[in-house]
Every structure is written in C-alpha cells, then in structure tokens.
Design a protein around this motif. Structure first.
Motif, PDB file in Angstrom:
ATOM      1  N   PRO A 163       0.821  -1.222   0.000  1.00  0.00           N
ATOM      2  CA  PRO A 163       0.000   0.000   0.000  1.00  0.00           C
ATOM      3  C   PRO A 163       0.845   1.258   0.000  1.00  0.00           C
ATOM      4  O   PRO A 163       1.877   1.329   0.677  1.00  0.00           O
ATOM      5  N   GLY A 164       0.413   2.249  -0.771  1.00  0.00           N
ATOM      6  CA  GLY A 164       1.103   3.525  -0.793  1.00  0.00           C
ATOM      7  C   GLY A 164       2.286   3.599  -1.722  1.00  0.00           C
ATOM      8  O   GLY A 164       2.856   4.682  -1.912  1.00  0.00           O
ATOM      9  N   THR A 165       2.702   2.482  -2.327  1.00  0.00           N
ATOM     10  CA  THR A 165       3.840   2.486  -3.234  1.00  0.00           C
ATOM     11  C   THR A 165       3.385   2.905  -4.634  1.00  0.00           C
ATOM     12  O   THR A 165       2.201   3.022  -4.922  1.00  0.00           O
ATOM     13  N   MET A 166       4.368   3.103  -5.510  1.00  0.00           N
ATOM     14  CA  MET A 166       4.050   3.471  -6.882  1.00  0.00           C
ATOM     15  C   MET A 166       3.272   2.356  -7.585  1.00  0.00           C
ATOM     16  O   MET A 166       2.383   2.628  -8.406  1.00  0.00           O
ATOM     17  N   VAL A 167       3.598   1.096  -7.256  1.00  0.00           N
ATOM     18  CA  VAL A 167       2.880  -0.036  -7.840  1.00  0.00           C
ATOM     19  C   VAL A 167       1.408   0.022  -7.443  1.00  0.00           C
ATOM     20  O   VAL A 167       0.504  -0.127  -8.282  1.00  0.00           O
ATOM     21  N   ASP A 168       1.151   0.248  -6.162  1.00  0.00           N
ATOM     22  CA  ASP A 168      -0.227   0.333  -5.663  1.00  0.00           C
ATOM     23  C   ASP A 168      -0.978   1.483  -6.331  1.00  0.00           C
ATOM     24  O   ASP A 168      -2.110   1.312  -6.802  1.00  0.00           O
ATOM     25  N   GLU A 169      -0.355   2.646  -6.401  1.00  0.00           N
ATOM     26  CA  GLU A 169      -1.022   3.810  -6.986  1.00  0.00           C
ATOM     27  C   GLU A 169      -1.297   3.588  -8.470  1.00  0.00           C
ATOM     28  O   GLU A 169      -2.357   3.974  -8.983  1.00  0.00           O
ATOM     29  N   SER A 170      -0.370   2.957  -9.180  1.00  0.00           N
ATOM     30  CA  SER A 170      -0.556   2.710 -10.608  1.00  0.00           C
ATOM     31  C   SER A 170      -1.705   1.748 -10.853  1.00  0.00           C
ATOM     32  O   SER A 170      -2.561   1.962 -11.727  1.00  0.00           O
ATOM     33  N   ILE A 171      -1.743   0.657 -10.076  1.00  0.00           N
ATOM     34  CA  ILE A 171      -2.802  -0.335 -10.246  1.00  0.00           C
ATOM     35  C   ILE A 171      -4.159   0.262  -9.895  1.00  0.00           C
ATOM     36  O   ILE A 171      -5.158   0.042 -10.593  1.00  0.00           O
ATOM     37  N   MET A 172      -4.223   1.041  -8.809  1.00  0.00           N
ATOM     38  CA  MET A 172      -5.495   1.639  -8.415  1.00  0.00           C
ATOM     39  C   MET A 172      -5.970   2.688  -9.421  1.00  0.00           C
ATOM     40  O   MET A 172      -7.159   2.782  -9.710  1.00  0.00           O
ATOM     41  N   THR A 173      -5.049   3.466  -9.974  1.00  0.00           N
ATOM     42  CA  THR A 173      -5.429   4.440 -11.003  1.00  0.00           C
ATOM     43  C   THR A 173      -5.978   3.729 -12.235  1.00  0.00           C
ATOM     44  O   THR A 173      -7.009   4.128 -12.797  1.00  0.00           O
ATOM     45  N   GLY A 174      -5.302   2.652 -12.639  1.00  0.00           N
ATOM     46  CA  GLY A 174      -5.791   1.885 -13.774  1.00  0.00           C
ATOM     47  C   GLY A 174      -7.146   1.265 -13.518  1.00  0.00           C
ATOM     48  O   GLY A 174      -8.009   1.227 -14.406  1.00  0.00           O
ATOM     49  N   SER A 175      -7.376   0.789 -12.292  1.00  0.00           N
ATOM     50  CA  SER A 175      -8.664   0.172 -11.977  1.00  0.00           C
ATOM     51  C   SER A 175      -9.788   1.210 -11.949  1.00  0.00           C
ATOM     52  O   SER A 175     -10.912   0.916 -12.352  1.00  0.00           O
ATOM     53  N   ILE A 176      -9.489   2.415 -11.482  1.00  0.00           N
ATOM     54  CA  ILE A 176     -10.498   3.481 -11.500  1.00  0.00           C
ATOM     55  C   ILE A 176     -10.913   3.781 -12.937  1.00  0.00           C
ATOM     56  O   ILE A 176     -12.099   3.905 -13.250  1.00  0.00           O
ATOM     57  N   LEU A 177      -9.936   3.879 -13.825  1.00  0.00           N
ATOM     58  CA  LEU A 177     -10.254   4.115 -15.233  1.00  0.00           C
ATOM     59  C   LEU A 177     -11.038   2.944 -15.815  1.00  0.00           C
ATOM     60  O   LEU A 177     -11.931   3.131 -16.640  1.00  0.00           O
ATOM     61  N   GLY A 178     -10.715   1.728 -15.354  1.00  0.00           N
ATOM     62  CA  GLY A 178     -11.341   0.535 -15.909  1.00  0.00           C
ATOM     63  C   GLY A 178     -12.847   0.511 -15.730  1.00  0.00           C
ATOM     64  O   GLY A 178     -13.575   0.137 -16.651  1.00  0.00           O
ATOM     65  N   PHE A 179     -13.340   0.892 -14.534  1.00  0.00           N
ATOM     66  CA  PHE A 179     -14.791   0.843 -14.338  1.00  0.00           C
ATOM     67  C   PHE A 179     -15.458   2.218 -14.437  1.00  0.00           C
ATOM     68  O   PHE A 179     -16.669   2.327 -14.278  1.00  0.00           O
TER      69      PHE A 179
END
Length: 209
Positions: free
Chosen positions: A9-25
């Motif tokens: 949590p809080g890492t660049m990997v986490d932020e990237s995946i969460m940003t992509g998931s927000i765009l996804g739905f």
C-alpha cells in the motif's frame, strides 16, 4: 494485481494499479470499445475491428475460435468486456488483503518463517476468496447478459446482437427464449457460487449438516 497492490500500500505499484482500476470501471463501455478500435485497428493496424474471422474446425466443430484469424478478431471485444470487471475484482482483492494482513494468523505465519508469497497465495487468499467468488459470479452473469454494447460496436454476431435485432423486428419468440436462457444462466451461476462457498470454507458445510 489486487494481491500485489494490497501487499504494497502507498507504493508506486499500488497507486498505478489503483489508477488503472479506477479508469477501468469509470470509462463508458462503448467509448472504451471505440478507443480500442481506433488505437489497435486504425492507428497501429495490429488487430481487426469487426466480425468473427475465418472459421476453423476443432473436434469436428466448425467455429471461429479454432482459427488464428478468429482469435485475432476475439481479442479486442474480449478486452473491452473484461476491463471493467477486472477493475472491480482488483479493488475488492486489494481491500481484502489490507484488511487481512494485520490479523494475528498472518503474524504467526510470518513468525514461522513462511514466505510472503505463500502467506498471500494460501493463507490470505483463502480468507478473502468468498466475497471475490460472489462478485465474480455476479459479474459473469452480467457479462453474458449485457454484452450487447460490445457486440454492436465490434459487429460481433452474438446473442446480444441477436436480441437487439429481434426486438427491432418484434420477434417475440426469440426475445422470450433469450430471457429464459439468461434466467437459467443466472440460476446456474448462483448454484455454482453456493457450491464454491462450501468448498472454500468447511464451516459452511458443517453448518449445513
């Protein structure tokens, strides 16, 4: 990806995946499909944009899924259908991991020297699978029942396009048959989800008996 993001949590990997998931739905399905056609079919020319491709034969059955051309025609519609569902599963998995990692049994597993991969894939995954299986069952039924937008955009001659054409032509028998098939499908999916519950959590079987 949900496991990976939840464990960091809080890492660049986490932020990237969460940003992509927000765009996804968040992106509309029809716009997303048109962008896929524009990028991969028009600009890059990598994949075909419409139709099912040349059929092939496998086990005596003629289908477009049995040829490389048919698979190429399947890629863009499959991506368009899956992105929104993937985003929901990723976010649900991440939330489950973050809620489970602070629990005592995870600390005990780490104290025993188990690898982080084994803790995530075996111990944590077993705990968070029931809500994930529930959502996957719901999303799968919705995926099949409401694929009409994707089939229309990619000119895919599937069941969704059939029902739209039948409604336009007032072909009531086909519409009724479609509804019956979809209802049966949802019942079968709910049954499969209930069976999966008992396999994932033995306590459910013991309460049932």
């Amino acid at each position: 990806m949900g496991l990976w993001a939840g464990n960091r949590p809080g890492t660049m990997v986490d932020e990237s995946i969460m940003t992509g998931s927000i765009l996804g739905f968040s992106l509309p399905n029809f716009w997303q499909g048109m962008m896929l056609i524009m990028i991969f079919a028009v600009w890059l020319g990598w994949l075909p944009s419409t139709g099912r491709g040349e059929p092939g034969t496998i086990f005596g059955i003629t289908t477009s899924f049995a040829s490389w051309d048919g698979i190429r025609h399947l890629i863009l519609p499959a991506i368009n259908l899956s992105l929104g569902n993937m985003a929901v599963i990723i976010r649900l998995t991440r939330t489950g991991v973050q809620e489970t990692l602070p629990l005592d049994f995870v600390k005990y597993a780490r104290a025993r020297g188990l690898s982080e991969r084994r803790i995530l894939m075996v111990h944590v995954m077993k705990i968070i699978l029931i809500p994930i299986v529930t959502v996957i069952g719901i999303e799968f039924g919705t995926l099949v029942a409401f694929a009409v937008v994707t089939e229309t955009i990619f000119a895919w001659p599937g069941v969704g396009k059939l029902i739209i054409d039948s409604i336009s032509a007032l072909d009531r028998p086909v519409v009724v048959a479609y509804i019956l098939v979809m209802v049966t499908l949802f019942i079968a999916i709910n049954l499969a989800v209930d069976v999966a519950y008992s396999l994932l959590d033995p306590r459910i079987r013991s309460r049932a008996t």
